[in-house]
Design a protein around this motif. Structure first.
Motif, PDB file in Angstrom:
ATOM      1  N   LEU A   1      39.039  30.120  34.759  1.00 59.45           N
ATOM      2  CA  LEU A   1      40.322  30.047  35.464  1.00 59.45           C
ATOM      3  C   LEU A   1      40.813  28.597  35.444  1.00 59.45           C
ATOM      4  O   LEU A   1      40.095  27.687  35.036  1.00 59.45           O
ATOM      5  CB  LEU A   1      40.140  30.524  36.905  1.00 59.45           C
TER       6      LEU A   1
ATOM      7  N   LEU B   1      40.150  29.539  45.405  1.00 64.04           N
ATOM      8  CA  LEU B   1      39.015  30.434  45.662  1.00 64.04           C
ATOM      9  C   LEU B   1      37.979  29.748  46.546  1.00 64.04           C
ATOM     10  O   LEU B   1      37.408  30.364  47.446  1.00 64.04           O
ATOM     11  CB  LEU B   1      38.379  30.869  44.343  1.00 64.04           C
ATOM     12  N   ALA B   2      37.747  28.462  46.290  1.00 62.71           N
ATOM     13  CA  ALA B   2      36.755  27.747  47.094  1.00 62.71           C
ATOM     14  C   ALA B   2      37.208  27.660  48.546  1.00 62.71           C
ATOM     15  O   ALA B   2      36.408  27.844  49.470  1.00 62.71           O
ATOM     16  CB  ALA B   2      36.535  26.355  46.528  1.00 62.71           C
TER      17      ALA B   2
ATOM     18  N   THR C   1      39.167  29.773  50.066  1.00 61.63           N
ATOM     19  CA  THR C   1      39.016  31.124  50.619  1.00 61.63           C
ATOM     20  C   THR C   1      37.569  31.382  51.012  1.00 61.63           C
ATOM     21  O   THR C   1      37.281  31.878  52.097  1.00 61.63           O
ATOM     22  CB  THR C   1      39.433  32.173  49.579  1.00 61.63           C
ATOM     23  N   LEU C   2      36.680  31.026  50.110  1.00 66.18           N
ATOM     24  CA  LEU C   2      35.261  31.265  50.366  1.00 66.18           C
ATOM     25  C   LEU C   2      34.806  30.518  51.615  1.00 66.18           C
ATOM     26  O   LEU C   2      34.035  31.040  52.424  1.00 66.18           O
ATOM     27  CB  LEU C   2      34.437  30.809  49.157  1.00 66.18           C
TER      28      LEU C   2
ATOM     29  N   LEU D   1      32.068  34.966  32.638  1.00 64.01           N
ATOM     30  CA  LEU D   1      33.238  35.223  33.473  1.00 64.01           C
ATOM     31  C   LEU D   1      34.410  34.462  32.852  1.00 64.01           C
ATOM     32  O   LEU D   1      34.208  33.443  32.208  1.00 64.01           O
ATOM     33  CB  LEU D   1      32.994  34.713  34.899  1.00 64.01           C
ATOM     34  N   PRO D   2      35.612  34.955  33.053  1.00 62.28           N
ATOM     35  CA  PRO D   2      36.765  34.243  32.482  1.00 62.28           C
ATOM     36  C   PRO D   2      36.925  32.857  33.113  1.00 62.28           C
ATOM     37  O   PRO D   2      36.590  32.671  34.284  1.00 62.28           O
ATOM     38  CB  PRO D   2      37.944  35.158  32.850  1.00 62.28           C
TER      39      PRO D   2
ATOM     40  N   TRP E   1      29.605  25.773  41.843  1.00 60.47           N
ATOM     41  CA  TRP E   1      30.619  25.082  42.633  1.00 60.47           C
ATOM     42  C   TRP E   1      29.912  24.263  43.702  1.00 60.47           C
ATOM     43  O   TRP E   1      28.884  24.666  44.221  1.00 60.47           O
ATOM     44  CB  TRP E   1      31.539  26.042  43.380  1.00 60.47           C
TER      45      TRP E   1
ATOM     46  N   SER F   1      39.853  39.741  51.431  1.00 66.72           N
ATOM     47  CA  SER F   1      39.771  38.462  50.715  1.00 66.72           C
ATOM     48  C   SER F   1      38.696  38.505  49.652  1.00 66.72           C
ATOM     49  O   SER F   1      38.894  38.021  48.528  1.00 66.72           O
ATOM     50  CB  SER F   1      39.447  37.317  51.676  1.00 66.72           C
ATOM     51  N   LEU F   2      37.544  39.076  50.005  1.00 67.78           N
ATOM     52  CA  LEU F   2      36.456  39.125  49.026  1.00 67.78           C
ATOM     53  C   LEU F   2      36.818  40.032  47.859  1.00 67.78           C
ATOM     54  O   LEU F   2      36.489  39.750  46.716  1.00 67.78           O
ATOM     55  CB  LEU F   2      35.170  39.625  49.693  1.00 67.78           C
TER      56      LEU F   2
ATOM     57  N   LYS G   1      39.656  38.359  41.044  1.00 71.30           N
ATOM     58  CA  LYS G   1      40.132  37.151  40.353  1.00 71.30           C
ATOM     59  C   LYS G   1      39.027  36.567  39.471  1.00 71.30           C
ATOM     60  O   LYS G   1      39.258  36.202  38.317  1.00 71.30           O
ATOM     61  CB  LYS G   1      40.547  36.129  41.415  1.00 71.30           C
ATOM     62  N   LEU G   2      37.840  36.473  40.035  1.00 71.47           N
ATOM     63  CA  LEU G   2      36.741  35.844  39.298  1.00 71.47           C
ATOM     64  C   LEU G   2      36.328  36.667  38.085  1.00 71.47           C
ATOM     65  O   LEU G   2      35.977  36.119  37.048  1.00 71.47           O
ATOM     66  CB  LEU G   2      35.530  35.667  40.222  1.00 71.47           C
ATOM     67  N   SER G   3      36.350  37.990  38.233  1.00 68.09           N
ATOM     68  CA  SER G   3      35.875  38.817  37.129  1.00 68.09           C
ATOM     69  C   SER G   3      36.938  38.950  36.048  1.00 68.09           C
ATOM     70  O   SER G   3      36.625  39.266  34.910  1.00 68.09           O
ATOM     71  CB  SER G   3      35.494  40.202  37.633  1.00 68.09           C
ATOM     72  N   GLY G   4      38.199  38.739  36.417  1.00 66.14           N
ATOM     73  CA  GLY G   4      39.266  38.843  35.440  1.00 66.14           C
ATOM     74  C   GLY G   4      39.610  40.275  35.086  1.00 66.14           C
ATOM     75  O   GLY G   4      40.531  40.529  34.344  1.00 66.14           O
TER      76      GLY G   4
ATOM     77  N   GLU H   1      43.211  27.458  40.515  1.00 69.75           N
ATOM     78  CA  GLU H   1      42.710  28.736  41.006  1.00 69.75           C
ATOM     79  C   GLU H   1      41.319  28.577  41.619  1.00 69.75           C
ATOM     80  O   GLU H   1      41.015  29.173  42.643  1.00 69.75           O
ATOM     81  CB  GLU H   1      42.672  29.752  39.859  1.00 69.75           C
ATOM     82  N   TYR H   2      40.508  27.731  40.999  1.00 71.79           N
ATOM     83  CA  TYR H   2      39.178  27.499  41.575  1.00 71.79           C
ATOM     84  C   TYR H   2      39.286  26.848  42.940  1.00 71.79           C
ATOM     85  O   TYR H   2      38.527  27.169  43.857  1.00 71.79           O
ATOM     86  CB  TYR H   2      38.339  26.633  40.636  1.00 71.79           C
TER      87      TYR H   2
ATOM     88  N   MET I   1      39.017  38.057  45.701  1.00 73.54           N
ATOM     89  CA  MET I   1      38.266  36.985  45.065  1.00 73.54           C
ATOM     90  C   MET I   1      37.440  37.522  43.894  1.00 73.54           C
ATOM     91  O   MET I   1      37.435  36.934  42.802  1.00 73.54           O
ATOM     92  CB  MET I   1      37.352  36.375  46.121  1.00 73.54           C
TER      93      MET I   1
END
Lengths: 215, 134
Positions: free
Chosen positions: B28, B36-37, B39-40, B25-26, B7, A117-118, A124-127, B32-33, A121
């Motif tokens: 999103l 991700l939140a 998931t985190l 950072l790109p 966040w 998952s990390l 995704k975040l870094s693109g 998508e955020y 993640m």
């Protein structure tokens, strides 16, 4: 500063190797019918001495026979005679509530899930194709090194340790290539056998014990 | 030395505040955020169970190759997450200040519904003052 444990996963998400050093809270042995392969680590197979922890089905399961050495592959030891000192985990384990401690197969799956998952993640975040490197909690730090062939080397260490990625890379380029990849008796990618053998375990052990963070 | 984003995740794992700073950072989509939140939030719970030595907190710092996430879990279960470059020694103290600002500008706001997304100009302004605009 210390190093707690090492997990190796293959590209099929299966734990193929496990080794631990200073673990005060060891995993419970894996459930017999559950999913760990033979030749992952001698420390975590279902043990006969702990009948209270396991369900009754443990002993009736025919898959128990998998842990006995069947003599199919000579160089793979199901129970290698490693020079490791006995773990100090037993006393600590018994003092805690057994249900709060994960069995080894559960733990291995959770580690893999977190790492995957990390990794997604971070990507995704870094693109871009950036790798997840490590994370830290109050009591440990987890490091990841992923090879191009999909093997994931995961190491748990003291939270104050620096990045141990280079160590994982060294394990890959040293013992792993030498005693697993170049071992003609080792069935890579078999999905039914781990990669544990005496030489790999010893040489990994020697390498880890030689590190300055290992005390 | 750059802060990429902030966040705020509520105790159920929902993203209640998200803001980007700069273009490190790109950017999103908000969907998508949210994913991700969530998931985190799950990962954070699992990491505290994987400790090889006694009890452990959840993940406090997650590093990639060029950026890291620093996570502050408050006593009420709200998580503050700061996305920064790898070398950002005071990420923890920035998060602590964000927490203070959150307590002042969000929790003391009588019109704010707990656990719901934060839409408050006062909070935005004070975050801008703390971290910078983005």
């Amino acid at each position: 500063m210390t190093i707690h444990s090492l997990y190796i996963y293959d590209r099929h998400c299966v734990c193929v190797y496990y080794q631990d050093w200073h673990r005060t809270k060891g995993p419970r042995p894996a459930a017999a019918a559950g999913g760990i392969l033979p030749a992952v680590s001698p420390a975590v197979y279902p043990r006969q001495e702990e009948p209270t922890l396991e369900s009754a089905s443990t002993y009736s399961s025919p898959r128990n026979t998998l842990t006995s050495s069947s003599g199919v592959v000579v160089a793979i030891n199901d129970e290698p005679r490693t020079p490791l000192p006995p773990q100090m985990q037993t006393s600590a384990t018994q003092s805690q509530n057994p249900s709060s401690i994960l069995t080894f197969d559960e733990e291995a799956k959770l580690v893999y899930g977190v790492v995957l998952s990390l990794r997604n993640m971070v990507r995704k975040l870094s693109g871009k194709d950036e790798q997840f490197v490590n994370y830290k909690t109050s009591s440990y730090k987890l490091h990841l090194y992923e090879t191009l062939s999909g093997y994931k080397f995961v190491m748990l260490s003291d939270p104050n340790a620096d990045s141990l990625r280079f160590v994982l890379r060294q394990i890959y380029s040293g013992p792993f290539l030498e005693y697993v990849v170049r071992n003609p008796l080792m069935k890579m990618d078999s999905r039914e056998h781990g990669i544990d053998n005496e030489y790999f375990r010893m040489s990994t052990d020697r390498m880890i014990r030689g590190l300055t963070v290992f005390q | 030395m750059a802060i990429h984003g902030l966040w705020v995740i509520n105790k159920a794992g929902g993203l209640v505040y998200q803001r980007n700073f700069g273009d490190g950072l790109p950017h999103l989509t908000s969907n998508e955020y949210l994913v991700l939140a969530g998931t985190l939030h799950g990962i954070h719970a699992i990491t505290s169970r994987l400790s090889p030595t006694g009890s452990s907190s959840g993940a406090q710092e997650i590093c990639g190759e060029t950026f890291k996430l620093t996570i502050l879990l408050t006593a009420t279960g709200t998580k503050f997450v700061l996305l920064t470059s790898l070398v950002e020694p005071n990420a923890g103290s920035v998060l602590q200040k964000v927490y203070e600002v959150y307590a002042d500008a969000v929790m003391k706001n009588p019109f704010h519904t707990p656990e719901m997304p934060v839409r408050s100009e006062g909070f935005d302004a004070r975050i801008t003052a703390l971290i910078g605009s983005g």
